[in-house]
Structures are given as C-alpha cells and as structure tokens.
Design a protein around this motif. Structure first.
Motif, PDB file in Angstrom:
ATOM      1  N   PRO A 120      -1.825   6.119   1.752  1.00  0.00           N
ATOM      2  CA  PRO A 120      -1.081   4.850   1.800  1.00  0.00           C
ATOM      3  C   PRO A 120      -0.771   4.344   0.399  1.00  0.00           C
ATOM      4  CG  PRO A 120      -3.401   4.427   2.112  1.00  0.00           C
ATOM      5  CD  PRO A 120      -3.263   5.924   2.008  1.00  0.00           C
ATOM      6  N   ALA A 121       0.056   3.322   0.338  1.00  0.00           N
ATOM      7  CA  ALA A 121       0.335   2.683  -0.945  1.00  0.00           C
ATOM      8  C   ALA A 121      -0.919   1.963  -1.443  1.00  0.00           C
ATOM      9  CB  ALA A 121       1.496   1.699  -0.788  1.00  0.00           C
ATOM     10  N   LYS A 122      -1.139   1.986  -2.762  1.00  0.00           N
ATOM     11  CA  LYS A 122      -2.318   1.346  -3.342  1.00  0.00           C
ATOM     12  C   LYS A 122      -2.231  -0.171  -3.189  1.00  0.00           C
ATOM     13  CE  LYS A 122      -5.037   1.038  -7.576  1.00  0.00           C
ATOM     14  NZ  LYS A 122      -5.319  -0.390  -7.352  1.00  0.00           N
ATOM     15  N   THR A 123      -3.372  -0.772  -2.893  1.00  0.00           N
ATOM     16  CA  THR A 123      -3.399  -2.219  -2.793  1.00  0.00           C
ATOM     17  C   THR A 123      -3.055  -2.848  -4.138  1.00  0.00           C
ATOM     18  OG1 THR A 123      -4.785  -4.117  -2.257  1.00  0.00           O
ATOM     19  CG2 THR A 123      -5.875  -2.239  -3.268  1.00  0.00           C
ATOM     20  N   ARG A 124      -2.423  -3.993  -4.107  1.00  0.00           N
ATOM     21  CA  ARG A 124      -2.071  -4.684  -5.347  1.00  0.00           C
ATOM     22  C   ARG A 124      -3.260  -5.420  -5.940  1.00  0.00           C
ATOM     23  NH1 ARG A 124       2.825  -8.383  -3.768  1.00  0.00           N
ATOM     24  NH2 ARG A 124       1.463  -8.699  -1.942  1.00  0.00           N
ATOM     25  N   ALA A 125      -4.320  -5.621  -5.158  1.00  0.00           N
ATOM     26  CA  ALA A 125      -5.512  -6.313  -5.665  1.00  0.00           C
ATOM     27  C   ALA A 125      -6.277  -5.425  -6.635  1.00  0.00           C
ATOM     28  CB  ALA A 125      -6.402  -6.717  -4.496  1.00  0.00           C
ATOM     29  N   HIS A 126      -7.057  -6.054  -7.496  1.00  0.00           N
ATOM     30  CA  HIS A 126      -7.907  -5.330  -8.431  1.00  0.00           C
ATOM     31  C   HIS A 126      -9.249  -5.073  -7.749  1.00  0.00           C
ATOM     32  CE1 HIS A 126      -8.988  -3.936 -12.434  1.00  0.00           C
ATOM     33  NE2 HIS A 126     -10.184  -4.485 -12.225  1.00  0.00           N
ATOM     34  N   VAL A 127      -9.717  -3.818  -7.804  1.00  0.00           N
ATOM     35  CA  VAL A 127     -10.899  -3.400  -7.051  1.00  0.00           C
ATOM     36  C   VAL A 127     -12.003  -2.983  -8.017  1.00  0.00           C
ATOM     37  CG1 VAL A 127     -11.816  -1.845  -5.285  1.00  0.00           C
ATOM     38  CG2 VAL A 127      -9.422  -2.611  -5.160  1.00  0.00           C
ATOM     39  N   ILE A 128     -13.176  -3.606  -7.862  1.00  0.00           N
ATOM     40  CA  ILE A 128     -14.362  -3.279  -8.657  1.00  0.00           C
ATOM     41  C   ILE A 128     -15.439  -2.767  -7.705  1.00  0.00           C
ATOM     42  CG2 ILE A 128     -16.116  -4.126 -10.257  1.00  0.00           C
ATOM     43  CD1 ILE A 128     -14.216  -6.378 -11.022  1.00  0.00           C
ATOM     44  N   ALA A 234      -4.827  -1.671   2.123  1.00  0.00           N
ATOM     45  CA  ALA A 234      -3.372  -1.813   2.118  1.00  0.00           C
ATOM     46  C   ALA A 234      -2.897  -2.673   3.294  1.00  0.00           C
ATOM     47  CB  ALA A 234      -2.711  -0.442   2.167  1.00  0.00           C
ATOM     48  N   SER A 235      -3.632  -2.621   4.414  1.00  0.00           N
ATOM     49  CA  SER A 235      -3.217  -3.378   5.597  1.00  0.00           C
ATOM     50  C   SER A 235      -3.581  -4.859   5.511  1.00  0.00           C
ATOM     51  CB  SER A 235      -3.868  -2.776   6.846  1.00  0.00           C
ATOM     52  OG  SER A 235      -5.281  -2.951   6.813  1.00  0.00           O
ATOM     53  N   MET A 236      -4.352  -5.257   4.484  1.00  0.00           N
ATOM     54  CA  MET A 236      -4.781  -6.657   4.372  1.00  0.00           C
ATOM     55  C   MET A 236      -3.795  -7.516   3.580  1.00  0.00           C
ATOM     56  SD  MET A 236      -8.865  -6.096   3.751  1.00  0.00           S
ATOM     57  CE  MET A 236      -9.281  -7.828   3.992  1.00  0.00           C
TER      58      MET A 236
END
Length: 383
Positions: A120-128, A234-236
């Motif tokens: 899927p497309a990468k989420t735009r949020a920053h993930v730690i 991605a779905s959120m």
C-alpha cells in the motif's frame, strides 16, 4: 525222596560230588519291565444316515458337488469381550479440541479471503518504533512518555500497542472499552474507530484481549502478509502532522518485523547490563537485514533505568557509549516513582514536581523531535 538225594543224584550224573554244593539266599527284588504303550488306530465313528428331502431337478448339480463333503460343525456364538468405555474427562477433552480446531479453521479461512495483495501507499504520519531484544527494559514506559510529550502542531500523537501483553493502556490511563486491534484485525475492522483517549491529549489503540488460538492465527496472518501494518496505517487517513508511536514485544517477532517495515525512526531500548550488551549484535544484524531490503529507518539507542550509584552501571554506560557513539541518543535515570505512578493510574510526566527520570524522558523526546524536523527538511530539499 528227599531234596538232598535229588541234588546228590544230579551232581553224580555230571561226574561231580554233592559236597561242593552251596545254596545262596537271594536278596534281590526283581521288578517287572513296564509295558510299552502301543498306539491304537482311532475308533471310527459310524456315519448316521439321515433321510434327505427329495431333490428338485435344478438341485442335482449342487447335490453332486456336495457328495463326499462332510458338513461343518455349527459355529458356537461366543460373546466378544466388552471394550471399556473411555473416561468422561477424555471424551470432554476430545470435544474441546475439536471445537478449537473448528474455530481456528474458520479464522484462517476468513483471513485468507480478505488477504490483500501488493504494497500500500506509505502513511503520511511519522512513525517511531520502540524495540528491544529482551524484556524488562521499561520500553512501554518510554512509549507512553513519548506519546505524551511528542506533538507536532496541527496533528495528533497516536500510540499503538503491538505487544500481546496489552500494558500500554495502563500507562496512558485509557479506559479499555474496545476490543482492541487483535480482535478487530481478525474481523477485518478499521482501526480508526477503535481509538481511545489517553493522557495529555494522546490517542491509544490497545492490543486488546484475544484467546491463544486467535493470537496464533493473527500472527500467522502477519507472517503471510508483510504489509499488514502498513495497510492498516494507510487505511486510517493520518496526515503529515500526526505521530505514531509503536510499542513492540521484546525479541524477534512478527510484530517487530511489521514495525520495522513502516518505521521512520527506530529507538532501541537498553539497560546498562551485560544481558543487553550481548544482544546488540542480534539487533544490529536484524536492522542490517532491513537495510538490505531497501528499508533504512533512522536508528538510535537509549539506556533506560540507569542507576548511577552502582559502579558497574557506570562502567557499562561507558562501554555502551564507546560501542554506539552518536547513536546513543540519551540516558534515562532509574526512578522508582515512575513505576509507582502506574499503580495509581498517574502519568509521571504531568506531575508538578518532575523527577530526574521525567526530565531525561522529556529531553529524549526533544532530541527525537529535532531529528524528525531534520528529516522533514531533508525530504523537502530532495523534493
């Protein structure tokens, strides 16, 4: 005639004298030789003729084939020994195993039907992602602190608990009124509707309570779909100002693999002891595997629960600092009040009198935020 005269005449007939005759008494007992048993021929049983009914014309061939054949003896109906019945507890155990196998088969079939394909497309949020090679290092405590302190203007901070221990909700003071991501993933539900309100305006998605069979089914699903977590994020519909903090179980698990697949930053949590030091090679090897696949998140280390009063901890701190260099992002002092705050449902970062451990966690949050801004600047320059 007497006996002596007979004997004398007998000896004279053979030219001998009766004076040499001596009579011996016999003391031997002679036994008769036992008779040998001689086998005899078996006695033939006379055949009794029984009047048979008259044969029909079509029965002549059957009668001819049966001539000279002795009729078999009628079988004796001997009852078979009764098989002892299985104990009731064994029968109940078989029923329970069959029920579990049926439930597991239904879960796996449901997962196969909804298993998507493609990245899927990468989420735009920053993930730690917070990770550790061993347990007991205070990783969930740090995850809750970062979810409380990290904030980008115009966005929200979301903590996701990928650990089946389901402890992050207690650190953030959330009321567990939803099933959690484990059960929702099995049912194909969207995670966004399951978010809970945590302390300091944070959001929380707990792992939730699942049965052991459901947990194993979910983990097999994760192993078959490497983009499971990426697809869920991605779905959120998260935006670029949102921050996602992932709390993972210790060790190399399917959850860790999923977290490394989506993380922009990885924070490895250690303690200043020999047990954590010997796991450094294992963790670095795992991160090297991700890099070989083209996934190179920014990786840092933090020493948690540091006891400066112990000389050995200070020496281990020096050893780790030499080994990690600039990748050692911070040190959090040991403070038992942090663990005690969990017992009272309090967030230690929100108290008026912060301890040294709280100040260390806030400093760690500032450094992670500075790295985040530099990464965003680098992406903007590259674009």
């Amino acid at each position: 005639m007497k006996r002596t005269d007979d004997i004398s005449n007998l000896f004279n007939r053979f030219g001998a004298s009766a004076d040499s005759y001596l009579e011996f008494g016999s003391h031997f007992e002679y036994k008769e030789k036992p008779l040998a048993l001689v086998p005899t021929a078996p006695e033939r049983v006379p055949v009794v003729e029984v009047d048979q009914p008259a044969l029909q014309p079509g029965d002549q061939a059957s009668a001819d084939s049966l001539q000279g054949v002795e009729a078999p003896l009628a079988p004796v109906n001997t009852p078979a020994p009764a098989t002892p019945a299985a104990p009731l507890r064994h029968l109940l155990a078989e029923v329970a195993l069959a029920r579990q196998a049926d439930a597991q088969a239904r879960n796996e079939e449901a997962l196969r039907q909804v298993l998507p394909q493609g990245r899927p497309a990468k989420t735009r949020a920053h993930v730690i992602a917070l990770v550790s090679a061993k347990g007991g290092v205070g990783k969930s405590t740090l995850a809750s602190a970062l979810a409380t302190a990290l904030r980008i203007e115009g966005g929200q901070t979301l903590a996701i608990d990928l650990d089946p221990q389901n402890a992050l909700q207690h650190h953030l003071g959330a009321e567990p009124d939803v099933a959690g991501l484990g059960y929702a993933s099995l049912k194909g539900e969207n995670w966004k509707s399951l978010l809970l309100a945590g302390s300091a305006g944070s959001l929380l998605l707990p792992y939730g309570s699942v049965t052991e069979d459901e947990r194993r089914t979910l983990e097999r699903y994760l192993e078959n779909d490497r983009y499971w977590l990426a697809r869920q994020l991605a779905s959120m519909d998260l935006n670029e100002n949102d921050v996602v903090v992932l709390d993972t179980p210790p060790g190399r698990t399917a959850y860790l693999t999923q977290a490394l697949m989506v993380a922009d930053q990885v924070l490895v949590v250690l303690t200043a002891d020999a047990a954590c030091f010997v796991t450094l090679d294992q963790m670095e090897h795992l991160l090297a595997e991700r890099a070989a696949l083209g996934q190179v998140p920014l990786c840092n280390y933090v020493i948690n629960q540091f006891d400066s009063s112990r000389l050995f901890c200070s020496d281990m701190h020096e050893v780790l600092k030499r080994r990690l260099g600039s990748r050692l992002l911070g040190v959090v002092t040991l403070d038992h009040a942090v663990g005690e705050a969990l017992a009272y449902g309090q967030n230690p970062l929100l108290t008026a009198e912060s301890s040294q451990a709280c100040r260390d966690m806030l400093l760690l949050s500032d450094r992670l935020m500075a790295q985040l801004k530099s990464m965003e600047a680098a992406e903007s320059y590259a674009s």
